[in-house]
Design an enzyme around this catalytic site. Sequence first.
Site, short mmCIF file in Angstrom:
data_model
loop_
_atom_site.label_atom_id
_atom_site.label_comp_id
_atom_site.label_asym_id
_atom_site.label_seq_id
_atom_site.Cartn_x
_atom_site.Cartn_y
_atom_site.Cartn_z
N GLY A 11 0.84 -1.21 0.00
CA GLY A 11 0.00 0.00 0.00
C GLY A 11 0.87 1.25 0.00
CG ASN A 103 4.82 -7.12 8.70
OD1 ASN A 103 6.02 -7.30 8.91
ND2 ASN A 103 3.87 -7.63 9.44
CB THR A 125 2.97 0.94 6.09
OG1 THR A 125 1.61 0.67 6.50
CG2 THR A 125 3.86 0.73 7.29
CG ASP A 127 -1.61 -0.07 8.12
OD1 ASP A 127 -2.55 0.72 7.95
OD2 ASP A 127 -1.46 -1.09 7.44
CG MET A 169 -7.60 2.42 5.80
SD MET A 169 -6.45 2.59 4.44
CE MET A 169 -7.53 2.29 3.04
NE ARG A 171 -5.21 -4.96 6.24
CZ ARG A 171 -4.57 -5.14 5.10
NH1 ARG A 171 -5.15 -5.79 4.13
NH2 ARG A 171 -3.35 -4.69 4.91
CG HIS A 249 -8.16 3.36 -0.66
ND1 HIS A 249 -9.24 2.54 -0.46
CD2 HIS A 249 -7.07 2.55 -0.71
CE1 HIS A 249 -8.83 1.28 -0.41
NE2 HIS A 249 -7.51 1.26 -0.55
O1 F6P Z 1 -1.48 -1.40 4.77
C1 F6P Z 1 -1.99 -0.20 4.37
C2 F6P Z 1 -3.49 -0.26 4.17
O2 F6P Z 1 -3.89 1.03 3.79
C3 F6P Z 1 -4.33 -0.78 5.32
O3 F6P Z 1 -4.54 0.15 6.35
C4 F6P Z 1 -5.59 -1.18 4.63
O4 F6P Z 1 -6.30 -2.12 5.37
C5 F6P Z 1 -5.08 -1.74 3.33
O5 F6P Z 1 -3.81 -1.14 3.11
C6 F6P Z 1 -5.97 -1.51 2.14
O6 F6P Z 1 -5.41 -2.14 1.04
P1 F6P Z 1 -5.84 -1.90 -0.47
O7 F6P Z 1 -5.31 -0.58 -0.92
O8 F6P Z 1 -5.23 -3.02 -1.20
O9 F6P Z 1 -7.34 -1.90 -0.50
#
Ligand code: F6P
Length: 319
Positions: A11, A103, A125, A127, A169, A171, A249
Amino acid sequence: MKTIAVLTSGGDAPGMNAAIRAVVRTALDKGLKVMGIQRGYSGLINGELFEMQRHSVSDIIQRGGTILRTARCAEFLKEEGRKKAADVLRVFGVDGLVVIGGNGSFMGAQKLSKLGIATVGLPGTIDNDLSYTDYTIGFDTTLNTVLDAINKLRDTSTSHERVSIVEVMGRDCGDIALYSGIAGGAESVIIPEKGYDFDKLCKTILEGKLNGKMHNLIILAEGVGGAAELAKKVEEVTGIETRSTILGHIQRGGSPSAFDRMLASRMGVRAVEALIEGKTSRVVGIRDNKIVDDDIDDALAMPRKFNEELYNIANMLSK
Ligand code: F6P
């Protein structure tokens, strides 16, 4: 070390461009050749490498996203894909690789280093879910984006005396919810590390109303559940109009904050220095405002320490 390459993976996060800029300009300053890899590990396997100059990273420090593009690559998860990637790097004469990502991207770097490629990871990231570093690149900008949304939602929630549930966001890691909850003055913060008691949440909302609160703001990390379903249940039980907002996003975009630009710049410099020092299989982080680098295996194995102190602050100040 003569030639290094840089890629962004997983991401995207605001500040990745500032990190790319720091890597490219440090490498050139130290007399190295530097290659950019498009589309993360996927582009690496496909040989999407190009030489970068100082001007290749002009005018990007303020931009969100990543000029190198990013991808999540299924092929790289297999041994065959990784061998191909290592071969491509050898063909292009690349001795060292800087991987900017989270990660999953670090696990890729760890495996590449076992195939003889010197690798250094930079934590990119939103997160903030990497145990070995106090902050990841992008987290601070995301917090500011969430805060901007919270401030706006407060206005309308107060006018209508509603409960507002904001899904952010995160998870497995609740840091975006926890930090933005404290900084945004939320009444409740619901995060994966702690879960929640639905009856207690409704009691808090009703008590707040009795105490004269004009609105009730709940920040919910996506890993705990959906905001829409929770809003429906809260409204049914409390009888107070409840609305949900999923920020999605939007949290991943935007011009990086000063903090993220500084962090990315300092970390980018360190990554190149580590490669020049002959280090491999390292990840760069920040602890107590000092830029550090750790062995990638140790960093990935470090258990995540949940910040109880912050959680208690969130609960105490929200009453
Ligand atoms: O790891 C970054 C992140 O933005 C998380 O917070 C989120 O759950 C995930 O990526 C979303 O992923 P994608 O852009 O593939 O929907």
